[in-house]
Motif scaffolding. Structure first.
Motif, PDB file in Angstrom:
ATOM      1  N   THR A 101       0.742  -1.265   0.405  1.00 33.33           N
ATOM      2  CA  THR A 101      -0.641  -0.244   0.618  1.00 33.33           C
ATOM      3  C   THR A 101       0.882   1.267  -0.208  1.00 33.33           C
ATOM      4  OG1 THR A 101      -0.222  -0.393   1.934  1.00 33.33           O
ATOM      5  CG2 THR A 101      -2.292  -1.087   1.331  1.00 33.33           C
ATOM      6  N   LEU A 161      -3.344  -5.136   6.101  1.00 34.71           N
ATOM      7  CA  LEU A 161      -3.745  -5.170   4.508  1.00 34.71           C
ATOM      8  C   LEU A 161      -3.448  -6.611   3.678  1.00 34.71           C
ATOM      9  CD1 LEU A 161      -4.624  -1.831   3.336  1.00 34.71           C
ATOM     10  CD2 LEU A 161      -6.302  -4.077   4.846  1.00 34.71           C
ATOM     11  N   TYR A 176      -4.959 -10.152   2.281  1.00 35.46           N
ATOM     12  CA  TYR A 176      -4.842 -10.033   0.841  1.00 35.46           C
ATOM     13  C   TYR A 176      -3.583 -11.525   0.443  1.00 35.46           C
ATOM     14  CZ  TYR A 176      -7.074  -5.842  -0.158  1.00 35.46           C
ATOM     15  OH  TYR A 176      -8.194  -5.063   0.526  1.00 35.46           O
ATOM     16  N   ARG A 197      -5.582 -15.046   1.546  1.00 34.09           N
ATOM     17  CA  ARG A 197      -6.307 -14.668   0.174  1.00 34.09           C
ATOM     18  C   ARG A 197      -5.905 -15.547  -1.211  1.00 34.09           C
ATOM     19  NH1 ARG A 197     -10.674 -10.090   1.397  1.00 34.09           N
ATOM     20  NH2 ARG A 197     -10.972 -10.426   3.421  1.00 34.09           N
ATOM     21  N   SER A 228     -15.015 -14.676  -2.966  1.00 35.73           N
ATOM     22  CA  SER A 228     -15.024 -13.922  -2.836  1.00 35.73           C
ATOM     23  C   SER A 228     -15.069 -12.591  -1.770  1.00 35.73           C
ATOM     24  CB  SER A 228     -16.951 -13.573  -3.159  1.00 35.73           C
ATOM     25  OG  SER A 228     -17.190 -12.002  -3.119  1.00 35.73           O
ATOM     26  N   TYR A 229     -14.951 -11.958  -1.102  1.00 37.73           N
ATOM     27  CA  TYR A 229     -14.135 -11.235   0.287  1.00 37.73           C
ATOM     28  C   TYR A 229     -15.089  -9.943   0.606  1.00 37.73           C
ATOM     29  CZ  TYR A 229     -10.605 -15.298   0.640  1.00 37.73           C
ATOM     30  OH  TYR A 229     -10.541 -16.151  -0.060  1.00 37.73           O
ATOM     31  N   PHE A 230     -15.391  -9.939   2.157  1.00 40.29           N
ATOM     32  CA  PHE A 230     -15.859  -8.023   2.292  1.00 40.29           C
ATOM     33  C   PHE A 230     -13.747  -7.323   1.755  1.00 40.29           C
ATOM     34  CE2 PHE A 230     -19.462 -10.151   4.236  1.00 40.29           C
ATOM     35  CZ  PHE A 230     -20.183  -9.827   3.477  1.00 40.29           C
ATOM     36  N   ASP A 231     -14.142  -6.171   1.697  1.00 41.97           N
ATOM     37  CA  ASP A 231     -13.086  -5.555   1.795  1.00 41.97           C
ATOM     38  C   ASP A 231     -12.561  -5.261   3.441  1.00 41.97           C
ATOM     39  OD1 ASP A 231     -12.890  -5.042  -0.915  1.00 41.97           O
ATOM     40  OD2 ASP A 231     -13.871  -3.323  -0.836  1.00 41.97           O
ATOM     41  N   PRO A 232     -11.558  -5.457   4.376  1.00 43.71           N
ATOM     42  CA  PRO A 232     -10.675  -5.688   5.040  1.00 43.71           C
ATOM     43  C   PRO A 232     -11.708  -4.419   6.012  1.00 43.71           C
ATOM     44  CG  PRO A 232      -9.038  -5.959   3.998  1.00 43.71           C
ATOM     45  CD  PRO A 232     -10.525  -6.105   2.906  1.00 43.71           C
ATOM     46  N   ASP A 233     -12.084  -4.632   7.202  1.00 44.45           N
ATOM     47  CA  ASP A 233     -13.006  -3.631   7.741  1.00 44.45           C
ATOM     48  C   ASP A 233     -12.792  -3.599   8.988  1.00 44.45           C
ATOM     49  OD1 ASP A 233     -14.643  -1.967   8.902  1.00 44.45           O
ATOM     50  OD2 ASP A 233     -16.343  -2.755   8.091  1.00 44.45           O
ATOM     51  N   ASN A 268     -12.133 -10.502   9.966  1.00 41.92           N
ATOM     52  CA  ASN A 268     -11.325 -10.192   8.011  1.00 41.92           C
ATOM     53  C   ASN A 268     -10.557 -11.886   8.121  1.00 41.92           C
ATOM     54  OD1 ASN A 268     -12.455  -7.653   7.742  1.00 41.92           O
ATOM     55  ND2 ASN A 268     -11.554  -7.263   9.049  1.00 41.92           N
TER      56      ASN A 268
END
Length: 411
Positions: free
Chosen positions: A125, A234, A238, A241, A268-273, A373
Motif C-alpha cells: 500500500t 492489509l 490479501y 487470500r 469472494s470476500y468483504f473488503d477488510p474493515d 476479516n
C-alpha cells in the motif's frame, strides 16, 4: 518649455571581449562544467562509513552489489545484517517472493551467509517515498531490539547513496550514528555519465530528487508508522487470500476434484474493515468433558470446550464458545489454534447459510484481538461431499458480520 538642461540618456563605454577573450571564457566555462559534471556523481555517490557492526543492505541493489556487500560484511566483521525491501510490482504472481528484501535474501544465502537476516519490508500500500519508508521500517526493527547498538552503515549503489542517507537521517534523527557505502554502478561510466542514456537518466533524476529531499522533504514519522502498520495488516489478509486461491487452483494440491477445479474462478470476500477487529475478554474453562462434535455427515470428531469470548460489535454485546480439536492437540502446526464456529445475520444473504469459522491462537492472558476479516467458509460451502462441523446453536451472533469470506457461488 525649455528642456535643454535635462538629459534622459548618457553615453557609457562598453567593454567586450576580443576573439581571444571569448576563447578563454569558453575554455573556463567548459573546464568548470566538466568538473561539475563529474563532481555531481561524487556528491551523490556518498561514501562515508562509520564504526558499526550493523549493515543495512538496500534490497533493490543488483546481484553483483550483493556479492560485494557480503564480502565487505565478512572482511569488516559485521555482526548484523538488515535487508530493506519494496514490493515487487512486476511478475509478483509468479515470483516465489513478494518484495525485493525476500529476493535479495535468496542471493545472500547463495553467497554463503546462513546466519540470521532481518528484513525491513514496506507493504504494497506504500507507493510513494519508498526509500524513506524502508528507513522507517528499519527504525521499527531497531525499536523492537533495544539492545542493538544505535549505529549502522547503509550499503547502497551509485548515485542513490546520498538520497538514501538523507532519508535514513530523517527517519532516525540525530540519536543514531549512520554511515553509508556506495558501490560503483557498473551500468554506466560515472566519469562520463552524460554520454549514455542510462547514466544521464540516473544522475539527473537522482540529482533533482536529492536536492528536493534535502530542501523540502519533511515527513511526519508518526503518520508514516501508522500507514506502514495498516499496510502490513492489509497485506497479511490479501496474501492469505491469494495463497488460498493458488492452493485451490493447483492441479496437484487442490482440495477440489477435477470437475470442481475446472468450474472454479475465485472466492469472494468483504473488503477488510477494522471495525470487525475487536478486543475480546477470554475466559478459560476446560472443565466440560470431551464430546463428539456433530457434522453434516456421520463423522463425529472429538472436541472439547476451551473457553468463552465476550466482545462488542456495533454496540451489541456478543459471546462465543471456543473449542479445541483433540485430534490436533499435539500437532506442531495446528496445536496452538482454537476453533470458533459461528453464525450471524449475514448468513444466506451474503455469506454461507450454515455459518463460518474462525481460528484464534490460544491466548496467554485474559484478552485477545479477534479479527472477523479472517473468517473463512467450511469446505461444505464449496461442495456437499465434504464433512464439516455444524455451528453450535449457542454461537449465533445477533449482528451482521460483514467481514471475511462471502458465500461461494450459490451454495
Amino acid at each position: 518649455m525649455a528642456t535643454r538642461g535635462v538629459k534622459l540618456f548618457k553615453r557609457k563605454m562598453c567593454v567586450k571581449p576580443t576573439i581571444w577573450g571569448w576563447l578563454v571564457i569558453i575554455a573556463v566555462i567548459l573546464l568548470v562544467g566538466r568538473a561539475s559534471l563529474t563532481g555531481i556523481v561524487k556528491f551523490l555517490s556518498l561514501n562515508d562509513p562509520v564504526e558499526s557492526k550493523t549493515m543495512v543492505l538496500e534490497g533493490w541493489v543488483p546481484t553483483y552489489a550483493v556479492k560485494d556487500a557480503m564480502k565487505y560484511f565478512r572482511d569488516n566483521e559485521y555482526e548484523r545484517l538488515i535487508i530493506t525491501g519494496i514490493p515487487i510490482v512486476n511478475y509478483e504472481f509468479i515470483a516465489p517472493y513478494k518484495n525485493t528484501a525476500e529476493a535479495t535474501l535468496l542471493a545472500v544465502r547463495y553467497y554463503g551467509y546462513n546466519d540470521t537476516v532481518y528484513l525491513a519490508e514496506i507493504p504494497t500500500t506504500v507507493l510513494v517515498d519508498r526509500t524513506y519508508n524502508t528507513a522507517v521500517e528499519t527504525k521499527l526493527l531497531f525499536d523492537s531490539n533495544p539492545d542493538w547498538p544505535k549505529s549502522m552503515n547503509i550499503y547502497s549503489v551509485g548515485v542513490h547513496a546520498r538520497r538514501t542517507y538523507t532519508m535514513f537521517r530523517n527517519a532516525f534523527g540525530n540519536t543514531y550514528n549512520i554511515g553509508v557505502l556506495s558501490q560503483r554502478d557498473r551500468t554506466f561510466d560515472p566519469m562520463s555519465w552524460w554520454k549514455s542514456s542510462k547514466g544521464f537518466r540516473n544522475v539527473s533524476n537522482e540529482f533533482i530528487a536529492t536536492l528536493y529531499v534535502m530542501a523540502f522533504f519533511h515527513p511526519n514519522l508518526k503518520d508514516a508508522i501508522n500507514k506502514i502498520n495498516y499496510g502490513n495488516y492489509l497485506d497479511k489478509i490479501y496474501y492469505e487470500r491469494q495463497d488460498k486461491h493458488v492452493l485451490f487452483s493447483d492441479s496437484v494440491d487442490s482440495p477440489f476434484n477435477d470437475k470442481e477445479r475446472s468450474e472454479f474462478r475465485s472466492f469472494s470476500y468483504f473488503d477488510p474493515d477494522t471495525s470487525y477487529r475487536v478486543k475480546a475478554h477470554f475466559t478459560v474453562d476446560t472443565s466440560s468433558p470431551i464430546f463428539n462434535m456433530p457434522t453434516n455427515t456421520e463423522r463425529a470428531p472429538e472436541y472439547r470446550i476451551y473457553g468463552n469470548l465476550e466482545f462488542t460489535i456495533n454496540d451489541t454485546l456478543c459471546s462465543l464458545t471456543v473449542y479445541q480439536n483433540m485430534a490436533f492437540i499435539n500437532n506442531k502446526e495446528y496445536g496452538n489454534l482454537l476453533f470458533v464456529p459461528f453464525t450471524d445475520k449475514s448468513n444466506s444473504a451474503t455469506t454461507y447459510a450454515a455459518g463460518r469459522y474462525l481460528d484464534i491462537p490460544i491466548p496467554d492472558k485474559d484478552t485477545i484481538i479477534i479479527d472477523f476479516n479472517n473468517t473463512y467458509n467450511p469446505y461444505c460451502a464449496y461442495s456437499e461431499r465434504w464433512s464439516c462441523p455444524l455451528v453450535p446453536f449457542d454461537n449465533n451472533l445477533d449482528v451482521n458480520i460483514k467481514a471475511g469470506e462471502k458465500r461461494y457461488k450459490n451454495h
